[in-house]
Design a protein around this motif. Structure first.
Motif, PDB file in Angstrom:
ATOM      1  N   GLN A  96       0.783  -1.262  -0.121  1.00 27.10           N
ATOM      2  CA  GLN A  96       0.002   0.126   0.219  1.00 27.10           C
ATOM      3  C   GLN A  96       0.977   1.154   0.019  1.00 27.10           C
ATOM      4  OE1 GLN A  96      -0.738  -2.658   1.670  1.00 27.10           O
ATOM      5  NE2 GLN A  96      -2.558  -3.227   0.533  1.00 27.10           N
ATOM      6  N   SER A  97       1.971   1.198   0.788  1.00 26.22           N
ATOM      7  CA  SER A  97       2.900   2.283   0.529  1.00 26.22           C
ATOM      8  C   SER A  97       3.424   2.774  -0.823  1.00 26.22           C
ATOM      9  CB  SER A  97       3.976   2.201   1.780  1.00 26.22           C
ATOM     10  OG  SER A  97       4.829   1.020   1.132  1.00 26.22           O
ATOM     11  N   VAL A  98       3.599   1.760  -1.640  1.00 22.80           N
ATOM     12  CA  VAL A  98       4.036   2.233  -3.089  1.00 22.80           C
ATOM     13  C   VAL A  98       2.884   2.894  -3.869  1.00 22.80           C
ATOM     14  CG1 VAL A  98       4.837   1.126  -5.050  1.00 22.80           C
ATOM     15  CG2 VAL A  98       5.664   0.260  -2.928  1.00 22.80           C
ATOM     16  N   ILE A  99       1.474   2.129  -3.644  1.00 25.44           N
ATOM     17  CA  ILE A  99       0.534   2.604  -4.174  1.00 25.44           C
ATOM     18  C   ILE A  99       0.189   4.306  -3.712  1.00 25.44           C
ATOM     19  CG2 ILE A  99      -2.151   2.740  -4.235  1.00 25.44           C
ATOM     20  CD1 ILE A  99      -1.847  -0.468  -4.052  1.00 25.44           C
ATOM     21  N   ALA A 100       0.308   4.445  -2.397  1.00 24.97           N
ATOM     22  CA  ALA A 100       0.455   5.927  -1.962  1.00 24.97           C
ATOM     23  C   ALA A 100       1.307   6.831  -2.590  1.00 24.97           C
ATOM     24  CB  ALA A 100       0.426   5.893  -0.353  1.00 24.97           C
ATOM     25  N   SER A 101       2.680   6.103  -2.660  1.00 23.96           N
ATOM     26  CA  SER A 101       3.665   6.957  -3.519  1.00 23.96           C
ATOM     27  C   SER A 101       3.253   7.195  -4.830  1.00 23.96           C
ATOM     28  CB  SER A 101       4.658   5.986  -3.261  1.00 23.96           C
ATOM     29  OG  SER A 101       5.173   5.939  -2.042  1.00 23.96           O
ATOM     30  N   ALA A 144      -4.391   9.190  -2.587  1.00 21.47           N
ATOM     31  CA  ALA A 144      -3.281   9.128  -1.755  1.00 21.47           C
ATOM     32  C   ALA A 144      -3.514   9.195  -0.154  1.00 21.47           C
ATOM     33  CB  ALA A 144      -2.177  10.014  -2.062  1.00 21.47           C
ATOM     34  N   VAL A 145      -4.598  10.238   0.272  1.00 18.70           N
ATOM     35  CA  VAL A 145      -4.822  10.136   1.531  1.00 18.70           C
ATOM     36  C   VAL A 145      -5.589   9.177   2.040  1.00 18.70           C
ATOM     37  CG1 VAL A 145      -6.586  11.550   3.122  1.00 18.70           C
ATOM     38  CG2 VAL A 145      -4.974  12.947   1.419  1.00 18.70           C
ATOM     39  N   GLY A 146      -6.489   8.367   1.294  1.00 21.49           N
ATOM     40  CA  GLY A 146      -7.157   7.216   1.768  1.00 21.49           C
ATOM     41  C   GLY A 146      -6.266   6.126   1.892  1.00 21.49           C
ATOM     42  N   LEU A 190       6.424   5.714   6.101  1.00 23.32           N
ATOM     43  CA  LEU A 190       4.925   6.233   6.350  1.00 23.32           C
ATOM     44  C   LEU A 190       4.736   7.558   7.065  1.00 23.32           C
ATOM     45  CD1 LEU A 190       1.890   5.484   6.802  1.00 23.32           C
ATOM     46  CD2 LEU A 190       2.267   4.656   8.757  1.00 23.32           C
ATOM     47  N   CYS A 191       5.652   7.874   7.513  1.00 22.32           N
ATOM     48  CA  CYS A 191       5.609   9.356   8.120  1.00 22.32           C
ATOM     49  C   CYS A 191       5.846  10.490   7.133  1.00 22.32           C
ATOM     50  CB  CYS A 191       6.786   9.503   9.163  1.00 22.32           C
ATOM     51  SG  CYS A 191       6.967  11.364   9.862  1.00 22.32           S
ATOM     52  N   CYS A 192       6.880  10.099   6.195  1.00 20.75           N
ATOM     53  CA  CYS A 192       7.153  10.691   5.158  1.00 20.75           C
ATOM     54  C   CYS A 192       5.927  10.821   4.010  1.00 20.75           C
ATOM     55  CB  CYS A 192       8.504  10.428   4.428  1.00 20.75           C
ATOM     56  SG  CYS A 192      10.056  10.681   5.400  1.00 20.75           S
ATOM     57  N   ILE A 193       5.588   9.931   3.748  1.00 15.45           N
ATOM     58  CA  ILE A 193       4.265   9.710   2.848  1.00 15.45           C
ATOM     59  C   ILE A 193       3.233  10.505   3.255  1.00 15.45           C
ATOM     60  CG2 ILE A 193       2.718   8.249   1.565  1.00 15.45           C
ATOM     61  CD1 ILE A 193       4.876   5.950   1.506  1.00 15.45           C
ATOM     62  N   ILE A 194       2.777  10.364   4.430  1.00 18.84           N
ATOM     63  CA  ILE A 194       1.788  11.086   5.210  1.00 18.84           C
ATOM     64  C   ILE A 194       2.026  12.898   5.042  1.00 18.84           C
ATOM     65  CG2 ILE A 194       0.605  11.815   7.129  1.00 18.84           C
ATOM     66  CD1 ILE A 194       0.564   8.778   8.086  1.00 18.84           C
ATOM     67  N   LEU A 239      -0.083  15.456   2.664  1.00 16.26           N
ATOM     68  CA  LEU A 239      -0.478  16.789   3.363  1.00 16.26           C
ATOM     69  C   LEU A 239      -0.049  17.960   2.542  1.00 16.26           C
ATOM     70  CD1 LEU A 239      -0.472  15.697   7.104  1.00 16.26           C
ATOM     71  CD2 LEU A 239      -2.492  15.726   5.525  1.00 16.26           C
ATOM     72  N   VAL A 240       1.127  18.022   2.047  1.00 15.35           N
ATOM     73  CA  VAL A 240       1.870  18.986   1.648  1.00 15.35           C
ATOM     74  C   VAL A 240       1.285  19.068   0.283  1.00 15.35           C
ATOM     75  CG1 VAL A 240       3.820  19.919   0.434  1.00 15.35           C
ATOM     76  CG2 VAL A 240       4.019  19.110   2.687  1.00 15.35           C
ATOM     77  N   ALA A 241       1.098  17.941  -0.275  1.00 19.33           N
ATOM     78  CA  ALA A 241       0.577  17.972  -1.753  1.00 19.33           C
ATOM     79  C   ALA A 241      -1.044  18.527  -1.885  1.00 19.33           C
ATOM     80  CB  ALA A 241       0.453  16.598  -2.608  1.00 19.33           C
ATOM     81  N   VAL A 242      -1.890  18.138  -0.840  1.00 20.17           N
ATOM     82  CA  VAL A 242      -3.050  18.538  -0.444  1.00 20.17           C
ATOM     83  C   VAL A 242      -3.099  20.005  -0.261  1.00 20.17           C
ATOM     84  CG1 VAL A 242      -5.115  18.486   0.903  1.00 20.17           C
ATOM     85  CG2 VAL A 242      -4.160  16.334   0.190  1.00 20.17           C
ATOM     86  N   GLY A 243      -2.231  20.534   0.662  1.00 24.14           N
ATOM     87  CA  GLY A 243      -2.244  22.034   0.838  1.00 24.14           C
ATOM     88  C   GLY A 243      -1.882  22.627  -0.452  1.00 24.14           C
ATOM     89  N   ARG A 244      -1.044  22.276  -1.300  1.00 29.87           N
ATOM     90  CA  ARG A 244      -0.511  23.200  -2.397  1.00 29.87           C
ATOM     91  C   ARG A 244      -1.774  22.857  -3.456  1.00 29.87           C
ATOM     92  NH1 ARG A 244       4.696  23.584  -4.060  1.00 29.87           N
ATOM     93  NH2 ARG A 244       4.959  23.994  -1.593  1.00 29.87           N
TER      94      ARG A 244
END
Length: 440
Positions: free
Chosen positions: A119-124, A152-154, A184-188, A192-197
């Motif tokens: 799942q981490s690769v999918i989120a990436s 990615a958030v999900g 996981l910390c870096c991905i989250i 969040l940065v992508a959502v903020g941008r």
């Protein structure tokens, strides 16, 4: 004219940009430290336990995403934005190749333990898919960026939840190839940065930075709605592990607590919305200078007074007041004195007439009082007003005395006249009195 409630909130944008800088700094520190530990094994012995779970290639990919996000900052040049998009395409292809390898669609390296869909690769992949289109304000590019960020958030929440509940099959591949906590910390943080941008650029997330009521409520509620369920379920799980309650009991406790939390959120939103709605209605119906009804407020309330009087068979009387020589007061003493005169006279009307009577400022120096009573019964109130004005003039609270003209008209039950004709008749009588004063 654009809706001011849809304008971006400057304070919220500043806060988001500060959080972006902090998040990217933390991510960069983790990735750079990992690369140093791998490059200089002697340093690794001073690193935290489990630092080696993040591979050098993963750290480089994370730094690439940080660079792409940094280049997409709003204040940078179009050339920097183009470089960010190109780098984003490359960064998207990397996790896609890994996923295709895991799925068996590409040659599978023997060094990898087994085929799976981490799942981490999918989120990436979803996070990096936002990068080429992160500056798009609208259109299909914006939809790709927004939907990728939502996905990615999900997935990031799924991995975080899997860590919290030790669901190893949702964390990685077996017990030896799992998503490291620092990854996981870096991905989250990257998500969040992508959502903020995206929120700063436009699209679906722009509502998080607007100035409207819904946005303000969302900014208050979202942190609680995201964190409270995790904290609740983890706490109940711990109680079940130590034998204080069973798993079934934990589920039975969790369901009503979650429902109560949702109900509390809905009730809070409803109360806050109603309060703001009441405030806005009050502001739209009230004169800002005097605090009495404005013309719009008078029109809205007067029809109910007429209906009630008609049902009761009671006459309705309208008094039309006009302050004398207000223009001369403004010219000789300034608009502040003129405004004070208007405000004091409105206060005298409110304190003189009954609480059931409508007092409204119709504009400028004109006031109307509407009373559900015959004119003859209100004569004492007019006398009381004259005495109150004389007392105010004696107190010298203003550099000039208050003077006014008044006319009235009465609407009898079952009359064919309406409120407009009633006011017009009272206005005509008031101007007749003002003309007599000028002639005298």
């Amino acid at each position: 004219m654009p809706d001011p409630s849809l304008e971006p909130n400057a304070a919220a944008i500043v806060a988001v940009r500060r959080l972006e800088i902090a998040a990217l700094s933390v991510i960069s520190a983790i990735a750079v430290a990992t690369l140093l530990f791998w490059s200089f094994p002697a340093l690794g012995q001073y690193g935290p336990s489990g630092w080696h779970a993040m591979r050098p290639f993963t750290a480089l990919w994370i730094l690439g995403v940080v660079i792409s996000l940094a280049l997409s900052a709003p204040h940078l040049s179009p050339a920097a934005h183009r470089a960010s998009a190109i780098l984003g395409v490359v960064l998207f292809l990397i996790p896609m190749v890994v996923l295709l390898t895991y799925a068996g669609l590409l040659p599978y390296p023997a060094a990898l333990p087994s085929r799976a869909w981490p799942q981490s690769v999918i989120a990436s992949a979803l996070t990096s898919l936002t990068l080429p289109f992160i500056r798009a304000p609208s259109g299909w590019r914006a939809w790709i960026a927004d939907l990728s960020a939502i996905g990615a958030v999900g997935v990031a929440l799924l991995v975080f939840s899997s860590f919290a509940f030790d669901v190893i099959e949702f964390v990685g591949i077996g017990n030896t190839n799992y998503t490291a906590p620092q990854i996981l910390c870096c991905i989250i943080l990257l998500v969040l940065v992508a959502v903020g941008r995206r929120a700063q650029t436009g699209g679906l997330f722009a509502i998080l930075l607007d100035s409207g009521l819904g946005t303000r409520l969302a900014r208050i509620l979202l942190p609680y709605l995201l964190l409270v369920p995790f904290v609740l379920f983890v706490a109940l799980r711990k109680l079940a592990e130590i034998g204080f309650i069973s798993v079934i009991q934990a589920m039975a406790i969790a369901v009503p607590l979650v429902v109560l939390g949702m109900v509390a959120a809905v009730v809070w939103i409803a109360r806050s919305t109603n309060q703001v709605e009441d405030d806005l209605r009050h502001q739209s119906l009230t004169d800002g200078l005097t605090g009495v009804l404005n013309r719009r407020g008078f029109d809205a309330v007067a029809k109910y007074v007429l209906r009630s009087a008609e049902r009761a068979g009671t006459p309705v009387t309208a008094f039309f007041f006009d302050l004398d020589n207000l223009k001369r007061v403004n010219d000789d003493h300034g608009h502040n004195v003129g405004s004070a005169l208007i405000r004091i006279f409105a206060g005298l009307l409110v304190t003189t007439f009954r609480r059931s009577d409508l007092v409204a400022r119709m504009g400028g120096d004109e006031f109307v009082v509407l009373a559900a009573a015959p004119a003859a019964s209100l004569a004492t109130l007019i006398e009381r007003l004259q005495a109150a004005v004389a007392e105010a003039n004696k107190s010298a609270i203003l550099p000039i005395p208050i003077a006014y003209s008044v006319g009235y008209s009465e609407l009898l039950p079952n009359s064919a006249d309406d409120i407009e004709r009633l006011l017009a008749a009272a206005d005509a009588h008031m101007y007749a009195e003002k003309s007599r004063k000028r002639a005298a």
